[in-house]
Design a protein around this motif. Structure first.
Motif, short mmCIF file in Angstrom:
data_model
loop_
_atom_site.label_atom_id
_atom_site.label_comp_id
_atom_site.label_asym_id
_atom_site.label_seq_id
_atom_site.Cartn_x
_atom_site.Cartn_y
_atom_site.Cartn_z
N UNK A 162 -49.10 40.59 34.87
CA UNK A 162 -50.24 39.83 35.40
C UNK A 162 -50.09 39.52 36.88
N UNK A 163 -51.20 39.33 37.57
CA UNK A 163 -51.19 39.07 39.01
C UNK A 163 -50.53 37.74 39.36
N UNK A 164 -50.58 36.76 38.44
CA UNK A 164 -50.02 35.44 38.75
C UNK A 164 -48.57 35.31 38.33
N UNK A 165 -47.90 36.44 38.10
CA UNK A 165 -46.50 36.42 37.67
C UNK A 165 -45.65 37.21 38.65
N UNK A 166 -44.50 36.66 39.04
CA UNK A 166 -43.55 37.37 39.89
C UNK A 166 -42.16 37.29 39.27
N UNK A 167 -41.38 38.33 39.45
CA UNK A 167 -40.02 38.39 38.91
C UNK A 167 -39.04 37.79 39.90
N UNK A 245 -51.18 25.17 28.74
CA UNK A 245 -50.40 25.86 27.70
C UNK A 245 -50.97 27.25 27.46
N UNK A 246 -52.31 27.33 27.41
CA UNK A 246 -52.97 28.63 27.19
C UNK A 246 -52.72 29.58 28.37
N UNK A 247 -52.68 29.04 29.59
CA UNK A 247 -52.40 29.88 30.75
C UNK A 247 -50.99 30.46 30.68
N UNK A 248 -50.03 29.62 30.25
CA UNK A 248 -48.65 30.09 30.12
C UNK A 248 -48.55 31.17 29.06
N UNK A 249 -49.17 30.92 27.92
CA UNK A 249 -49.11 31.90 26.82
C UNK A 249 -49.76 33.22 27.20
N UNK A 250 -50.90 33.14 27.90
CA UNK A 250 -51.60 34.36 28.31
C UNK A 250 -50.75 35.17 29.28
N UNK A 251 -50.15 34.49 30.26
CA UNK A 251 -49.31 35.18 31.24
C UNK A 251 -48.06 35.76 30.57
N UNK A 252 -47.48 34.99 29.67
CA UNK A 252 -46.26 35.44 28.98
C UNK A 252 -46.56 36.67 28.12
N UNK A 253 -47.69 36.64 27.44
CA UNK A 253 -48.08 37.78 26.61
C UNK A 253 -48.28 39.03 27.44
#
Length: 289
Positions: A162-167, A245-253
């Motif tokens: 996802x665009x809002x996730x960085x490693x 919580x839903x934002x975290x779950x969506x990004x994690x998925x």
């Protein structure tokens, strides 16, 4: 089993399963020397989600030994079954690289190894009871695990971060939420999964209500807004607005590879055509012989 060499998600060519006799040794002590056949299993994670010091970092496959009577003894161990660690012990016994710890395997890679081991031992045909999604009637259905594994792995490889996730350099991931809050998460390993299951079982025996979703969030979150102590994280999870919580779950998925075995199914009762998830029951490793 057909030769799937070179196909995404399939197992590479197996070594020669014919027992090899060492003539000189046989003359000396009348014993046979067997060459254990092995298989290379494609890792759905492609090694991209492991930290740099992990033996599977950026590795696209892992080598496993094919099951023997020794592994069947593991699968029938009542003690291991009762403890819920029988599959872990099985995988531990077939990994050829001693540096790979089954506890550190990502869940998706562990599942791929488990399925490949089952195919090697009992073949790709898996007959199990299936409930029709349309009429709920139960019937026997035979799945081709080779095809299911290949298609499931291909879907994993198609996922994008996802665009809002960085490693991060340590192999974790930073999720930027809509409020500006940054949440650092890690991917679930076999050890993490076992810990969640164990906690759920203990809570059930003590008649204590513990939500699986809450436990999983507590497990995957490494830090919140820079705070990394468990007490702060656990309390924050309990009071966090559901929107976040839903934002975290969506990004994690989106960033977490998940291997699903699905196949087409035609109901013999109502003739409905559908796609169903392959049920992994006791018959998966303990088929009727």
């Amino acid at each position: 089993m057909r030769n799937n060499k070179g196909r995404v998600g399939s197992k590479a060519k197996q070594s020669d399963p014919t027992p090899q006799v060492a003539p000189q040794q046989a003359k000396q002590d009348d014993t046979l020397s067997f060459v254990s056949p092995t298989t290379f299993v494609t890792l759905p994670s492609q090694g991209r989600h492991y930290p740099e010091d992990h033996p599977l970092y950026m590795k696209d496959s892992v080598e496993i030994k094919q099951m023997t009577a020794k592994q069947e003894d593991i699968l029938t161990s009542k003690a291991l079954i009762k403890k819920g660690i029988v599959i872990d012990r099985l995988i531990e016994s077939i990994l050829t690289d001693p540096g790979v710890n089954v506890n550190d395997l990502l869940v998706v890679d562990k599942n791929a190894i488990m399925i490949a081991a089952r195919i090697d031992a009992y073949g790709p045909d898996y007959e199990v009871d299936v409930s029709c999604p349309s009429c709920s009637a139960a019937s026997k259905h035979s799945f081709d695990l080779d095809e299911c594994l290949e298609e499931g792995t291909e879907k994993v490889l198609e996922t994008t971060m996802p665009d809002n996730v960085t490693r991060t350099e340590s192999g974790t991931y930073l999720i930027s939420l809509s409020t500006g809050l940054e949440v650092e998460v890690k991917l679930m390993t076999s050890k993490d999964e076992m810990k969640v299951v164990k906690t759920m079982n203990q809570a059930s025996k003590a008649n204590v209500s513990v939500g699986q979703s809450t436990l999983q969030l507590r497990t995957i979150i490494v830090s919140l807004a820079g705070y990394d102590d468990r007490a702060t994280i656990n309390k924050s999870v309990d009071v966090m607005p559901m929107r976040l919580v839903r934002e975290i779950r969506k990004a994690y998925k989106g960033l977490s590879p998940s291997l699903e075995l699905r196949s087409s199914f035609s109901c013999p009762s109502c003739s409905a055509e559908s796609e169903v998830e392959v049920p992994l029951t006791a018959e998966f490793f303990w088929p009727s012989l």
